[in-house]
Design a protein around this motif. Structure first.
Motif, mmCIF file in Angstrom:
data_model
loop_
_atom_site.group_PDB
_atom_site.id
_atom_site.type_symbol
_atom_site.label_atom_id
_atom_site.label_comp_id
_atom_site.label_asym_id
_atom_site.label_seq_id
_atom_site.Cartn_x
_atom_site.Cartn_y
_atom_site.Cartn_z
ATOM 1 N N TRP A 207 39.748 29.824 38.349
ATOM 2 C CA TRP A 207 39.691 28.988 37.192
ATOM 3 C C TRP A 207 40.736 28.457 36.620
ATOM 4 C CZ3 TRP A 207 34.883 26.976 36.208
ATOM 5 C CH2 TRP A 207 34.805 26.382 34.685
ATOM 6 N N LYS A 208 41.942 28.913 36.210
ATOM 7 C CA LYS A 208 42.962 28.378 35.780
ATOM 8 C C LYS A 208 43.590 27.260 36.553
ATOM 9 C CE LYS A 208 44.284 32.158 32.761
ATOM 10 N NZ LYS A 208 45.403 33.094 32.488
ATOM 11 N N HIS A 209 43.709 27.642 37.907
ATOM 12 C CA HIS A 209 44.029 26.537 38.865
ATOM 13 C C HIS A 209 43.305 25.547 39.009
ATOM 14 C CE1 HIS A 209 46.835 25.487 42.018
ATOM 15 N NE2 HIS A 209 45.588 25.305 42.977
ATOM 16 N N THR A 210 42.049 25.690 38.862
ATOM 17 C CA THR A 210 40.981 24.486 38.954
ATOM 18 C C THR A 210 41.157 23.615 37.725
ATOM 19 O OG1 THR A 210 39.546 25.871 40.212
ATOM 20 C CG2 THR A 210 38.543 24.034 39.245
ATOM 21 N N LYS A 211 40.952 24.271 36.621
ATOM 22 C CA LYS A 211 41.515 23.400 35.355
ATOM 23 C C LYS A 211 42.613 22.731 35.414
ATOM 24 C CE LYS A 211 37.652 24.277 32.811
ATOM 25 N NZ LYS A 211 36.850 23.272 32.645
ATOM 26 N N LYS A 212 43.704 23.166 35.970
ATOM 27 C CA LYS A 212 44.889 22.713 36.073
ATOM 28 C C LYS A 212 45.138 21.452 37.055
ATOM 29 C CE LYS A 212 48.591 25.176 36.061
ATOM 30 N NZ LYS A 212 49.464 26.532 36.564
ATOM 31 N N MET A 213 44.414 21.798 38.065
ATOM 32 C CA MET A 213 44.134 20.362 39.004
ATOM 33 C C MET A 213 43.347 19.382 38.398
ATOM 34 S SD MET A 213 43.941 21.997 42.916
ATOM 35 C CE MET A 213 42.287 22.652 42.489
ATOM 36 N N ARG A 221 38.092 12.910 42.946
ATOM 37 C CA ARG A 221 37.875 14.332 42.976
ATOM 38 C C ARG A 221 38.529 14.966 44.026
ATOM 39 N NH1 ARG A 221 34.463 17.671 40.457
ATOM 40 N NH2 ARG A 221 34.096 19.697 41.532
ATOM 41 N N ASP A 222 39.541 15.793 43.707
ATOM 42 C CA ASP A 222 40.279 16.773 44.850
ATOM 43 C C ASP A 222 39.291 17.698 45.681
ATOM 44 O OD1 ASP A 222 42.162 18.112 46.227
ATOM 45 O OD2 ASP A 222 43.558 18.092 44.680
ATOM 46 N N HIS A 228 37.978 25.715 45.385
ATOM 47 C CA HIS A 228 38.268 26.752 44.360
ATOM 48 C C HIS A 228 36.771 27.020 43.645
ATOM 49 C CE1 HIS A 228 42.405 25.739 45.242
ATOM 50 N NE2 HIS A 228 42.451 26.891 44.496
ATOM 51 N N LEU A 229 36.094 26.084 43.412
ATOM 52 C CA LEU A 229 34.727 26.249 42.606
ATOM 53 C C LEU A 229 33.737 27.099 43.703
ATOM 54 C CD1 LEU A 229 34.074 22.810 40.845
ATOM 55 C CD2 LEU A 229 34.781 25.260 39.917
ATOM 56 N N THR A 230 33.697 26.898 44.932
ATOM 57 C CA THR A 230 32.941 27.452 45.932
ATOM 58 C C THR A 230 33.381 29.057 45.974
ATOM 59 O OG1 THR A 230 32.535 25.699 47.136
ATOM 60 C CG2 THR A 230 32.313 27.779 48.208
ATOM 61 N N ALA A 231 34.728 29.285 45.875
ATOM 62 C CA ALA A 231 35.348 30.674 45.998
ATOM 63 C C ALA A 231 34.710 31.397 44.718
ATOM 64 C CB ALA A 231 36.822 30.452 46.112
ATOM 65 N N ILE A 232 34.934 30.911 43.465
ATOM 66 C CA ILE A 232 34.528 31.523 42.249
ATOM 67 C C ILE A 232 32.930 31.723 42.512
ATOM 68 C CG2 ILE A 232 33.942 31.037 39.817
ATOM 69 C CD1 ILE A 232 36.538 29.245 39.886
ATOM 70 N N LYS A 233 31.996 30.784 42.766
ATOM 71 C CA LYS A 233 30.572 31.100 42.834
ATOM 72 C C LYS A 233 30.466 32.178 43.854
ATOM 73 C CE LYS A 233 29.299 26.127 41.780
ATOM 74 N NZ LYS A 233 28.894 25.068 42.374
ATOM 75 N N SER A 234 31.117 32.428 44.983
ATOM 76 C CA SER A 234 30.821 33.284 46.029
ATOM 77 C C SER A 234 31.181 34.817 45.510
ATOM 78 C CB SER A 234 31.572 33.067 47.294
ATOM 79 O OG SER A 234 33.112 33.135 46.900
#
Length: 314
Positions: A207-213, A221-222, A228-234
């Motif tokens: 989440w921190k890395h996603t916010k930083k990106m 949209r990168d 990363h969002l998909t990984a968080i959801k999984s």
């Protein structure tokens, strides 16, 4: 005669088991085929093979558990104990394997500076086979005592039809469930805590890395953000599924002899059966190699069906 609620629950669990057999079987087949082709296997693929195999066996034991709950009169005590022990063994092994999978993800993704964590990150690939072997040993040691417990579900079926209504059997019911719950907690507590801690670290880091990106990406949209969002959801899905299954299995242990808890038993069966099935689908969706193999399989099936339809028309 089974109530309509139980019939619906057992039918739903049957569908879940078919989905689980298909999903876990697909994961096993893809990883073994890649292993044979490349003559090498990654740590992640090795864990996935062990995890999917354990869940494949776990769902077989869920079928036997349903059979023992509602058709206990034709079940022999020794056979019941054997299947109960196998269920507890594969359930714990599955939890350990899923824990090591997320520990591996955590070690690979999270940036570490401490010397000990850095050494673990560098050597985790070589540690995986030993971690899997240790998981099997621990699961065996903590499951074998079930063979010496007289299960109350053998004495009383879930419909409340007890073979004998003596005080001794009531005492056996209390002690057997107490021992069974103790065994369940002892075997599941440490991997459960490790899974929660690891998943929390992963979610926080991603989440921190996603916010930083997102701060550096304004014009477009990168794709890494979506990854990363998909990984968080999984990971969140895994936690919800497992914690729900953990609670459902405890309720099943407590409800095996209670005739007034039909709805609770039915819901617990459905929830417990959903975890190994739904999580296998999630793993296929988030794993790029499995996702690509599934797309190729779907294309082959589509071409096959189109050819069959064309031949039928002609």
């Amino acid at each position: 005669m089974l109530s309509p609620v139980l019939i619906i629950a057992i039918s739903t669990v049957a569908i879940e088991i078919v989905v689980g057999f298909t999903g876990n079987g697909f994961i096993i087949a893809v990883n073994i085929i890649n292993w044979i082709k490349s003559k090498k296997i990654s740590s992640t693929d090795m864990i996935l093979i062990f995890l999917s195999t354990s869940r494949f066996i776990l769902q077989l034991t869920i079928l036997m558990h349903i059979h023992s709950l509602y058709f206990a009169d034709v079940f022999k005590l020794a056979l019941y104990k054997a299947f109960g022990t196998i269920w507890m063994f594969v359930n714990r092994a599955s939890l350990w394997f899923s824990t090591w999978l997320y520990v591996l993800y955590c070690v690979k993704i999270i940036n570490v500076t401490q010397w000990l964590l850095l050494q673990i990150k560098l050597r985790i690939a070589g540690m995986v086979p030993w971690l899997l072997l240790g998981s099997l040993v621990i699961s065996s040691v903590t499951s074998l005592p079930l063979l010496w417990i007289t299960p109350s579900s053998y004495l009383c079926s879930s419909t409340g039809n007890c073979r004998e209504s003596s005080t001794a059997h009531i005492t056996d019911w209390d002690s057997s469930h107490l021992y069974l719950l103790l065994l369940y907690f002892v075997g599941c507590f440490f991997p459960l805590v490790l899974s929660v801690v690891t998943s929390a670290l992963l979610i926080t880091s991603l989440w921190k890395h996603t916010k930083k990106m997102q701060c550096y990406v304004d014009t477009f949209r990168d794709p890494l953000i979506d990854v990363h969002l998909t990984a968080i959801k999984s990971i969140i899905s895994f936690l919800i599924l497992y914690l729900s299954s953990f609670v459902a299995q405890i309720l099943l242990i407590l409800s095996t002899s209670q005739s007034k808890d039909v709805v609770k038993v039915a819901v617990s069966l459905v929830v417990a059966g959903a975890y190994p099935s739904v999580h296998s689908i999630i793993l296929i969706i988030v794993n790029s190699k499995l996702k690509l193999a599934f797309r190729i399989l779907c294309q082959h099936l589509k071409c096959y069906l189109e050819n069959m339809t064309l031949c039928f028309i002609l």
